[in-house]
Design an enzyme around this catalytic site. Structure first.
Site, PDB file in Angstrom:
ATOM      1  N   ARG A 206       0.796  -1.221   0.000  1.00 21.20           N
ATOM      2  CA  ARG A 206       0.000   0.000   0.000  1.00 21.20           C
ATOM      3  C   ARG A 206       0.836   1.283   0.000  1.00 21.20           C
ATOM      4  NH1 ARG A 206      -3.656   2.404   4.546  1.00 21.20           N
ATOM      5  NH2 ARG A 206      -5.434   3.255   3.423  1.00 21.20           N
TER       6      ARG A 206
ATOM      7  N   LYS B 254       2.593   2.289  -2.060  1.00 24.76           N
ATOM      8  CA  LYS B 254       2.655   2.860  -3.421  1.00 24.76           C
ATOM      9  C   LYS B 254       1.536   3.846  -3.736  1.00 24.76           C
ATOM     10  CE  LYS B 254       4.802  -1.447  -4.592  1.00 24.76           C
ATOM     11  NZ  LYS B 254       4.269  -2.790  -4.335  1.00 24.76           N
TER      12      LYS B 254
ATOM     13  N   CYS C 139       9.874  31.977  26.161  1.00 28.77           N
ATOM     14  CA  CYS C 139       9.740  30.541  26.433  1.00 28.77           C
ATOM     15  C   CYS C 139       9.568  30.288  27.927  1.00 28.77           C
ATOM     16  CB  CYS C 139      10.978  29.811  25.911  1.00 28.77           C
ATOM     17  SG  CYS C 139      11.078  28.099  26.487  1.00 28.77           S
TER      18      CYS C 139
ATOM     19  N   CYS D  87      12.803  28.346  29.402  1.00 28.76           N
ATOM     20  CA  CYS D  87      14.160  28.895  29.440  1.00 28.76           C
ATOM     21  C   CYS D  87      14.494  29.404  30.845  1.00 28.76           C
ATOM     22  CB  CYS D  87      14.312  30.027  28.413  1.00 28.76           C
ATOM     23  SG  CYS D  87      14.624  29.446  26.729  1.00 28.76           S
TER      24      CYS D  87
ATOM     25  N   HIS E 257      17.676  26.582  24.332  1.00 31.11           N
ATOM     26  CA  HIS E 257      16.358  26.566  23.685  1.00 31.11           C
ATOM     27  C   HIS E 257      16.429  26.001  22.270  1.00 31.11           C
ATOM     28  CE1 HIS E 257      12.212  28.003  23.087  1.00 31.11           C
ATOM     29  NE2 HIS E 257      12.587  28.456  21.906  1.00 31.11           N
TER      30      HIS E 257
ATOM     31  N   ASN F 220       7.339  14.228  24.087  1.00 36.53           N
ATOM     32  CA  ASN F 220       6.638  14.550  22.836  1.00 36.53           C
ATOM     33  C   ASN F 220       7.520  15.517  22.088  1.00 36.53           C
ATOM     34  OD1 ASN F 220       4.243  13.164  23.369  1.00 36.53           O
ATOM     35  ND2 ASN F 220       3.385  14.892  24.500  1.00 36.53           N
TER      36      ASN F 220
ATOM     37  N   CYS G   8       3.306  18.856  20.702  1.00 34.83           N
ATOM     38  CA  CYS G   8       4.252  19.473  21.612  1.00 34.83           C
ATOM     39  C   CYS G   8       4.126  20.978  21.445  1.00 34.83           C
ATOM     40  CB  CYS G   8       5.659  19.005  21.279  1.00 34.83           C
ATOM     41  SG  CYS G   8       6.871  19.754  22.355  1.00 34.83           S
ATOM     42  N   SER G   9       3.864  21.675  22.549  1.00 36.99           N
ATOM     43  CA  SER G   9       3.532  23.084  22.429  1.00 36.99           C
ATOM     44  C   SER G   9       4.754  23.989  22.610  1.00 36.99           C
ATOM     45  CB  SER G   9       2.423  23.441  23.428  1.00 36.99           C
ATOM     46  OG  SER G   9       2.706  22.901  24.696  1.00 36.99           O
TER      47      SER G   9
ATOM     48  N   HIS H 268      11.439  23.922  23.056  1.00 38.47           N
ATOM     49  CA  HIS H 268      12.536  23.792  24.024  1.00 38.47           C
ATOM     50  C   HIS H 268      12.649  22.313  24.416  1.00 38.47           C
ATOM     51  CE1 HIS H 268      15.060  25.880  27.196  1.00 38.47           C
ATOM     52  NE2 HIS H 268      15.159  24.597  27.482  1.00 38.47           N
TER      53      HIS H 268
ATOM     54  N   HIS I  53      12.432  19.095  26.061  1.00 42.99           N
ATOM     55  CA  HIS I  53      11.886  18.690  27.358  1.00 42.99           C
ATOM     56  C   HIS I  53      11.033  17.445  27.223  1.00 42.99           C
ATOM     57  CE1 HIS I  53       8.278  20.611  25.715  1.00 42.99           C
ATOM     58  NE2 HIS I  53       7.570  20.063  26.692  1.00 42.99           N
TER      59      HIS I  53
ATOM     60  N   GLN J 257       8.281  14.779  29.909  1.00 43.31           N
ATOM     61  CA  GLN J 257       7.364  14.840  31.037  1.00 43.31           C
ATOM     62  C   GLN J 257       7.420  13.538  31.836  1.00 43.31           C
ATOM     63  OE1 GLN J 257       3.393  16.428  30.317  1.00 43.31           O
ATOM     64  NE2 GLN J 257       3.907  16.960  28.204  1.00 43.31           N
TER      65      GLN J 257
ATOM     66  N   HIS K  54      12.082  -1.019  28.664  1.00 43.62           N
ATOM     67  CA  HIS K  54      12.337  -0.740  27.256  1.00 43.62           C
ATOM     68  C   HIS K  54      11.846   0.664  26.923  1.00 43.62           C
ATOM     69  CE1 HIS K  54       8.406  -2.711  27.573  1.00 43.62           C
ATOM     70  NE2 HIS K  54       8.025  -2.039  26.501  1.00 43.62           N
TER      71      HIS K  54
ATOM     72  N   LYS L  44       1.677   9.289   8.688  1.00 47.44           N
ATOM     73  CA  LYS L  44       0.670   8.238   8.727  1.00 47.44           C
ATOM     74  C   LYS L  44      -0.483   8.719   9.602  1.00 47.44           C
ATOM     75  CE  LYS L  44      -1.498   4.296   9.077  1.00 47.44           C
ATOM     76  NZ  LYS L  44      -2.331   3.843   7.953  1.00 47.44           N
ATOM     77  N   PHE L  45      -1.692   8.677   9.094  1.00 53.28           N
ATOM     78  CA  PHE L  45      -2.857   9.041   9.883  1.00 53.28           C
ATOM     79  C   PHE L  45      -3.462   7.795  10.514  1.00 53.28           C
ATOM     80  CE2 PHE L  45      -2.394  12.744   7.262  1.00 53.28           C
ATOM     81  CZ  PHE L  45      -2.833  13.783   8.062  1.00 53.28           C
TER      82      PHE L  45
HETATM   83  O1  LIG Z   1      -7.851   5.535   2.403  1.00 54.86           O
HETATM   84  P1  LIG Z   1      -7.503   6.967   2.581  1.00 54.86           P
HETATM   85  O2  LIG Z   1      -8.683   7.861   2.838  1.00 54.86           O
HETATM   86  O3  LIG Z   1      -6.600   7.512   1.506  1.00 54.86           O
HETATM   87  O4  LIG Z   1      -6.581   6.986   3.888  1.00 54.86           O
HETATM   88  C1  LIG Z   1      -7.014   7.319   5.167  1.00 54.86           C
HETATM   89  O5  LIG Z   1      -7.860   6.326   5.747  1.00 54.86           O
HETATM   90  C2  LIG Z   1      -7.279   5.048   5.957  1.00 54.86           C
HETATM   91  C3  LIG Z   1      -8.281   4.160   6.660  1.00 54.86           C
HETATM   92  O6  LIG Z   1      -8.713   4.717   7.884  1.00 54.86           O
HETATM   93  C4  LIG Z   1      -5.967   5.139   6.770  1.00 54.86           C
HETATM   94  O7  LIG Z   1      -5.331   3.878   6.762  1.00 54.86           O
HETATM   95  C5  LIG Z   1      -5.013   6.186   6.188  1.00 54.86           C
HETATM   96  O8  LIG Z   1      -3.903   6.345   7.052  1.00 54.86           O
HETATM   97  C6  LIG Z   1      -5.759   7.506   6.015  1.00 54.86           C
HETATM   98  O9  LIG Z   1      -4.906   8.484   5.449  1.00 54.86           O
HETATM   99  O1  LIG Z   2       1.474  18.664  28.180  1.00 49.15           O
HETATM  100  P1  LIG Z   2       1.536  19.271  26.810  1.00 49.15           P
HETATM  101  O2  LIG Z   2       2.879  19.066  26.142  1.00 49.15           O
HETATM  102  O3  LIG Z   2       1.060  20.684  26.747  1.00 49.15           O
HETATM  103  O4  LIG Z   2       0.467  18.437  25.953  1.00 49.15           O
HETATM  104  C1  LIG Z   2       0.734  17.367  25.104  1.00 49.15           C
HETATM  105  O5  LIG Z   2       1.121  16.199  25.808  1.00 49.15           O
HETATM  106  C2  LIG Z   2       0.139  15.632  26.685  1.00 49.15           C
HETATM  107  C3  LIG Z   2       0.688  14.334  27.246  1.00 49.15           C
HETATM  108  O6  LIG Z   2       1.039  13.411  26.261  1.00 49.15           O
HETATM  109  C4  LIG Z   2      -1.194  15.391  25.961  1.00 49.15           C
HETATM  110  O7  LIG Z   2      -2.167  15.037  26.895  1.00 49.15           O
HETATM  111  C5  LIG Z   2      -1.651  16.635  25.187  1.00 49.15           C
HETATM  112  O8  LIG Z   2      -2.795  16.311  24.413  1.00 49.15           O
HETATM  113  C6  LIG Z   2      -0.522  17.120  24.289  1.00 49.15           C
HETATM  114  O9  LIG Z   2      -0.902  18.284  23.600  1.00 49.15           O
END
Ligand SMILES: O=P(O)(O)O[C@H]1O[C@H](CO)[C@@H](O)[C@H](O)[C@H]1O
Ligand SMILES: O=P(O)(O)O[C@H]1O[C@H](CO)[C@@H](O)[C@H](O)[C@H]1O
Lengths: 347, 347
Positions: B28, B30, B52, B55, B115, B155, B162-163, B166, B168, B170, B298, B313-314
Site C-alpha cells: 500500500r 505505493k 519561552c 528557558c 532553547h 513529545n 508538543c507546544s 525547548h 523537554h 514529562q 524498554h 501516517k494518519f
Molecule cells: O484511504 P484513505 O482515505 O486515503 O486513507 C485514510 O484512511 C485510511 C483508513 O482509515 C488510513 O489507513 C489512512 O492512514 C488515512 O490516510
Molecule cells: O502537556 P503538553 O505538552 O502541553 O500536551 C501534550 O502532551 C500531553 C501528554 O502526552 C497530551 O495530553 C496533550 O494532548 C498534548 O498536547
C-alpha cells in the site's frame, strides 16, 4: 476537603465495551494552548471538480472512468489495504514472532455526486441512500465465506487524513475480526452469558433514565456521549431496540438512522461553526455465520477538535504510551452539543 | 500463485507484549498521497528565548521565576493532568458506569538550558544528565506510597502536540497502572510464570540471531524495529541484560543508554533530513512495592512520519475503529534506518 466530583477532580472511568479505562482531567481544559493550530478549510468547492477521482464521469489514476452515478456509488478501492487474491500462509517463532496472511477487500462508498456537500448539508432522503448502500455492502460482503468482519467508516476532514473532500466513506471487509470489534465481541458475549441481556441495551436504559449524556433522540435512535468517551466530543448513536447488524433495519429505521446521522453532524458543524472533522464508523456483529444475539449495532463518532475549529486534542505521549486521557467531561460535552441548534450554521 | 511473503502480501502480526494484532499492507505504500501535508519547522531558534516558559530565568504564566539552571531541571507541571490533593471517591451503576478518583502528579523534565537544541544535537554527556534525572524522578516519585506507576515520556514536534520546541519531556506518576503498561504487565507475568524467563529477553535473543530488524547496538543496548511495530518507523531500545527499571542502571549503562537515545534520534533526523517528530517513552516495572522479575525496561519511539518530512501516517478511520494498520514492513523500516549515517545531517 470538598467531596469528590466528576466536574472538578481527576478520575478514571471504565469502558465496559472494551475493558479499558479512560483518564479524565476536567480541570485541565483551562491550560493555555500554544501548540499547533489546524488550518480551517472553508474554500467554496464546485459541485463537480474535474480533478476529483470521485466525481462522476472523471477518469481515475488507473485509467478507469467513473460512471455517471446519480446518488450513491461504490467501487473497489484502487489502493486497497486488503486484497482478495493473495497466497495464504503463516509464520511462527517461539510464540513471540507470529504472523498470518490476511484476505479481505476495501471499497469506497461515495455519498453523493455533489463534490461540494458533506453529510450535514445533504437532505435526509439522500443520506438514507447511503444507509441503504451500507446495508447492501454489509450483506453482500459479509456473505462471502472468507469475510468474517465488515467495517463501515467515514474519515472526514484533512486533519483526519482524509485525502479528498468529496463526501465518501469506506468499507474494509476481512477474514479476521479486528482488535477493537473483537474486544467488543468479548465484552458483549460475557455480559450476555451472565445476564441474558445486551450490554448496550442495558446501558441505554441507564442513560435514558439519567438523561445527562443524551444529546437528542428520534423514534428509533438515541445520540449520546458515552460515559467512557475518549475524544472530547465523541458520540454514539444507538438503536432503541435490539439490533445486531444493519440488515435488520426496517425502511423506517433506515430513514431514522439517516436522520440521526444528519442531526448529529449538523450539531457538530454548529459547535465551532466549521466543517467538523471526525472518523465515524459502525460496529456490528461479525459476519462469521453465527448468530450474535449479544451484539448491539452502534455508530461511533470520534472527532479530534477540543476547543475551537483550529485546536484539536493530541493523542500523543502519555496517551500513546500509557492511557487514553481527556480534558472535559462527557457530561459537559453532552450539555454543549444538546443546546446547539439543528439548523446548519451555513443556513 | 506466488508464495506468501511478508514483503508483498497483506498480513497480520501479533504483539505478544500487549496481546493485540497489527495489520500490515506492504503493497500500500505505493498509493499516491493527496491529503494533508505537515509544515516543516526549520526556523533557527535562539539559544535563549525570552518568551519561552522553559528557558532559565524567565517568568512563567503563574508568576514563578525559573531558576538559572545549568543542565537539566524538573518542576511540577503548571497545568497538570493529575493532582496530588483531591478528595477520593468512586461511583458505580449496574457494573456499566464505573469511575474512581485518581491521584497523581505531573512533572516537566527540561533537558537543557539551550532553547535551540534537540536530543540528537546534544552531546552524549549532556543526554546522560537527562537519564540521571529520569532515574532520580522514577525513584523519588515511585517511593511515594500513593504512586504505583511512573510514566516517563517525550513529545517532540508540533505535529505531536508538543507546544514548546525547548527540549523537554514529562513524567506522569499515578495511583493506577495505566492501560498499556497494564497489558504489558499481564503479558510479561504470564510469560514469566510459564517459562521462568523474561518475554523481552527471549524476544531479543531471536532478534539478535536474525539481525533483520536490528538498527544498531552498543555494549549495553540494542535498537530495533519490533516485529509488531505499528508506526512506520517505530523503534525500541532494549537493554542486553535483565533490568526491570531505570534505577538498576549502572553509571556505565546510563551513558550507554544516552548514547543509544542520541544515535536513534540522529538516524531519525537523517531519514527525512528534518527535525524528526515522535513520542517516546520508557516502560518499566510498576512502583507498587512488589518485585517485578518479569519486567524488562524498554524505551519505545512512536514517530508519525511515513514518506517524507511532510507526509505522516494518519491513525484514523479503520485504525481508530477497528485495528492498527501499517503500510511498510518492520524489516523495510529497519533496513532504511540501519543504512543511515550517525553523523547529524546538519553537520
Ligand atoms: O484511504 P484513505 O482515505 O486515503 O486513507 C485514510 O484512511 C485510511 C483508513 O482509515 C488510513 O489507513 C489512512 O492512514 C488515512 O490516510
Ligand atoms: O502537556 P503538553 O505538552 O502541553 O500536551 C501534550 O502532551 C500531553 C501528554 O502526552 C497530551 O495530553 C496533550 O494532548 C498534548 O498536547
Amino acid at each position: 476537603m470538598a467531596k469528590f466530583s466528576f466536574e472538578d477532580h481527576p478520575h478514571r472511568r471504565y469502558n465496559p465495551l472494551i475493558g479499558e479505562w479512560i483518564q479524565v482531567s476536567p480541570h485541565r481544559a483551562k491550560r493555555p494552548w500554544q501548540g499547533q493550530v489546524e488550518k480551517i478549510e472553508e474554500e467554496k468547492r464546485p459541485e463537480h471538480d474535474e480533478s476529483c477521482y470521485l466525481c462522476a464521469r472523471n477518469t481515475r489514476a488507473n485509467g478507469e472512468v467513473n460512471p455517471d452515478y446519480q446518488d450513491v456509488w461504490s467501487f473497489k478501492n484502487d489502493f486497497a489495504s486488503l486484497l482478495e487474491d493473495i497466497p495464504t500462509g503463516s509464520f511462527e517463532k517461539d510464540g513471540l514472532l507470529k504472523a498470518e496472511s490476511e484476505r479481505g477487500l476495501c471499497k469506497v462508498i461515495v455519498f453523493s455526486p455533489r463534490h461540494d456537500l458533506t453529510v450535514p448539508e445533504m437532505p435526509t432522503a439522500d443520506i438514507k441512500k447511503v444507509v441503504d448502500l451500507w446495508a447492501k455492502e454489509y450483506a453482500e460482503l459479509g456473505s462471502k465465506d472468507f469475510i468474517n468482519h465488515v467495517q463501515i467508516f467515514e474519515n472526514k476532514g484533512a486533519v483526519m487524513g482524509c485525502s479528498n473532500p468529496h463526501p465518501h466513506g469506506q468499507v474494509w471487509a476481512q477474514e479476521s475480526i479486528p482488535d477493537i470489534p473483537m474486544k467488543k465481541q468479548k465484552a458483549q458475549s460475557a455480559h450476555y452469558a451472565d445476564k441474558g441481556t445486551s450490554l448496550l441495551m442495558d446501558y441505554l436504559k441507564i442513560e435514558q433514565k439519567e438523561q445527562e449524556r443524551i444529546i437528542f433522540e428520534n423514534d428509533h435512535f438515541v445520540a449520546l456521549i458515552p460515559f467512557w468517551a475518549v475524544w472530547p466530543f465523541e458520540a454514539m448513536i444507538l438503536p432503541k431496540r435490539a439490533m445486531s447488524n444493519i440488515s435488520e433495519m426496517t425502511e423506517e429505521e433506515r430513514l431514522a438512522f439517516a436522520d440521526a446521522y444528519k442531526r448529529m453532524t449538523v450539531r457538530y458543524d454548529n459547535l465551532f461553526q466549521c466543517s467538523f472533522p471526525y472518523s465515524a464508523g459502525i460496529h456490528q456483529a461479525p459476519t462469521d455465520g453465527q448468530a450474535h444475539p449479544e451484539w448491539q449495532l452502534h455508530m461511533s463518532f470520534l472527532p479530534p477538535l477540543l476547543r475551537s475549529a483550529t485546536v484539536k486534542k493530541f493523542m500523543v505521549g502519555y496517551e500513546l504510551l500509557a492511557n487514553a486521557q481527556r480534558d472535559i467531561t462527557a457530561e459537559g460535552a453532552a450539555a454543549r452539543l444538546r443546546e446547539l441548534s439543528e439548523k446548519h450554521y451555513k443556513g
